[in-house]
Enzyme design. Structure first.
Site, short mmCIF file in Angstrom:
data_model
loop_
_atom_site.label_atom_id
_atom_site.label_comp_id
_atom_site.label_asym_id
_atom_site.label_seq_id
_atom_site.Cartn_x
_atom_site.Cartn_y
_atom_site.Cartn_z
N GLY A 72 -6.77 27.88 -1.88
CA GLY A 72 -6.98 26.82 -1.42
C GLY A 72 -7.60 25.68 -2.20
N SER A 200 -4.47 29.09 2.08
CA SER A 200 -4.85 30.15 1.36
C SER A 200 -4.57 31.66 1.69
CB SER A 200 -6.24 29.85 0.97
OG SER A 200 -6.90 30.97 -0.02
N GLY A 201 -4.16 32.61 0.98
CA GLY A 201 -3.53 33.85 1.55
C GLY A 201 -4.91 34.57 2.07
N HIS A 202 -6.02 34.57 1.41
CA HIS A 202 -7.07 35.60 1.84
C HIS A 202 -7.39 35.04 3.08
CE1 HIS A 202 -10.91 33.18 0.48
NE2 HIS A 202 -10.10 32.56 -0.03
N THR A 238 2.59 31.87 -15.22
CA THR A 238 3.62 32.88 -14.85
C THR A 238 3.45 33.18 -13.24
OG1 THR A 238 3.46 33.94 -17.17
CG2 THR A 238 4.21 35.24 -15.43
N CYS A 326 -20.01 29.27 0.85
CA CYS A 326 -20.34 28.35 -0.49
C CYS A 326 -21.79 27.65 -0.20
CB CYS A 326 -19.08 27.30 -0.69
SG CYS A 326 -17.41 27.75 -0.22
C1 LIG Z 1 -11.68 28.85 2.10
C2 LIG Z 1 -11.43 27.35 2.19
C3 LIG Z 1 -11.00 26.67 0.96
C4 LIG Z 1 -10.82 27.32 -0.27
O1 LIG Z 1 -9.79 28.23 -0.41
P1 LIG Z 1 -9.79 29.30 -1.81
O2 LIG Z 1 -8.67 29.96 -1.45
O3 LIG Z 1 -11.01 30.33 -1.25
O4 LIG Z 1 -10.03 28.49 -3.13
C5 LIG Z 1 -10.73 25.37 1.24
N1 LIG Z 1 -10.79 24.82 2.49
C6 LIG Z 1 -11.29 25.63 3.35
C7 LIG Z 1 -11.43 24.58 4.74
C8 LIG Z 1 -11.48 26.85 3.37
O5 LIG Z 1 -11.96 27.56 4.66
#
Ligand SMILES: *Cc1c(COP(=O)(O)O)cnc(C)c1O
Length: 395
Positions: A72, A200-202, A238, A326
């Site tokens: 993300g 973002s995948g996680h 890659t 964060c």
């Molecule tokens: C977690 C998050 C991100 C950052 O994503 P990462 O994959 O951890 O770098 C950005 N924006 C929002 C709203 C998020 O919740």
């Protein structure tokens, strides 16, 4: 072993077993470079192509509009920096909000240092940014609007389709950080007039370190990461085939039962909010309950420190958060809560509970029971609470 109750799914989620299994062959049997000409490489390439198609379908986008990134933060950085660079001849004004993730806010600060001007919109006290406020901020030199789909701390869902319509009407590029929303609530880049979208995948039971940026076909931005010709010359490096395959598998599995998950979680969310507000005095909900992610609860307990609550919950095996992952540890009150007009003191007593696929009512009951012990215990030690009590006794 003590039971662990994980309620910090807005920070990250578990990788689903079927997602892990889908990735495994690309670590072990087929580890080829997807750019290679031999058949072994082409097999990896095919897995990546089908992953792209799966993700595009969930957004009503074309596969050629999906670019894989490392998450993300990279997607957000890329979208903002590349649009700013591309359109700097046209203008240098960007519109965003005060409640964005730091991946957006700190990128905007960086752009301000490089000659761009940024308007940070303040949400209403419910955490909502109105399309009218966005429209009122547009100037002849506005080149980009970036408003998140759903907030990571308070879970509020912004009126993205309306903001998209405003952006389109004025011919301004529209980016949305959909990291909290994608695969959790329905998204449609056509219907919502979205030009760029970060995910973002996680955050939806896929692996960490993989994400994507949707870029509408007619938006011609340059790369953020320079190097090889991967991702149609727009994102070098890659290809992370296990990550890509796993993220697409997660998107497929999670979106297939999205409606069901949403209604189950909405019910649990409302149950938890009701119990907290009714059973623990001086508890307030942050952000709109109506326009809210199904899995998010964010409350303030007056007269307590959020960090202390988290430590005591941890001792009971409960993982929760004070705001975003964060900002925790920094002891700074959340910029999101402050921008809603929550006062400094109260903002220090916030608790975010974000549910996952597997959260049960029993888990939530356990949390409420623990909080009903913890909050009164902390208040007993709080001078502010003692002042409050003697004030009302004196009246
Ligand atoms: C977690 C998050 C991100 C950052 O994503 P990462 O994959 O951890 O770098 C950005 N924006 C929002 C709203 C998020 O919740």
């Amino acid at each position: 072993m003590k039971k662990r109750i994980y309620l910090d799914n807005a920070a990250t989620t578990s990788v689903l077993p079927e997602v892990f299994e889908s990735m495994r062959p690309f670590f072990t049997e087929n580890y080829a470079n997807a750019s290679a000409v031999y058949t072994f490489g082409q097999e990896a390439r095919q897995a990546m192509d089908s992953a792209r198609a799966v993700i595009a379908k969930t957004l009503n986008a074309r596969p050629s509009e999906i670019y894989f990134t490392a998450g993300g933060s990279e997607s957000d950085n890329w979208a903002l920096k590349a649009v700013a660079e591309k359109l700097s001849d046209k203008g240098k004004h960007i519109i965003t909000t005060k409640i964005e993730h730091h991946a957006i806010l700190h990128t905007c600060e960086y752009l301000e240092e490089h000659g761009f001007e940024v308007t940070y919109l303040t949400p209403d006290s419910d955490g909502i940014i109105s399309a009218d406020a966005v429209e009122a901020a547009i100037r002849p030199d506005t080149i980009l609007i970036s408003v998140m789909t759903a907030n990571n701390e308070i879970g509020t869902i912004e009126p993205i389709a309306k903001i998209g319509a405003v952006a389109k009407k004025h011919g301004v590029i529209f980016h949305t950080d959909a990291v909290q929303a994608y695969a959790h609530i329905p998204m449609d880049v056509q219907a919502m007039n979205i030009d760029l979208l970060s995910a973002s995948g996680h955050k939806f039971h896929g692996p960490k370190g993989i994400g994507f940026l949707y870029v509408r076909e007619d938006v011609k931005i340059g790369p953020l990461i320079h190097g090889g010709a991967q991702e149609r010359n727009r994102r070098a490096g890659t290809s992370n085939i296990p990550g890509i395959v796993g993220m697409a598998k997660a998107a497929e599995v999670v979106t297939a039962c999205m409606e069901e998950t949403m209604s189950r979680q909405q019910e649990l969310r409302n149950y938890l909010i009701d119990r907290l507000v009714n059973e623990i005095p001086h508890t307030t909900v942050n952000g709109s309950v109506e326009h809210r992610l199904p899995a998010n609860v964010n409350v303030c307990f007056d007269f307590v420190e959020g960090e202390t609550v988290l430590i005591l919950l941890d001792q009971a095996g409960i993982c929760a958060s004070a705001g975003s992952a964060c900002t925790s540890g920094s002891l700074e009150p959340s910029h999101v809560l402050l921008s809603l007009g929550v006062n400094q003191e109260l903002a220090h007593g916030s608790l975010r509970i974000s549910m996952g696929e597997d959260t049960t009512k029993e888990d939530l009951d356990f949390v409420v029971d623990k909080l009903k012990e913890i909050i009164p215990r902390l208040r007993k030690m709080s001078p502010a609470y003692q002042d409050y009590l003697s004030n009302i006794a004196g009246k």
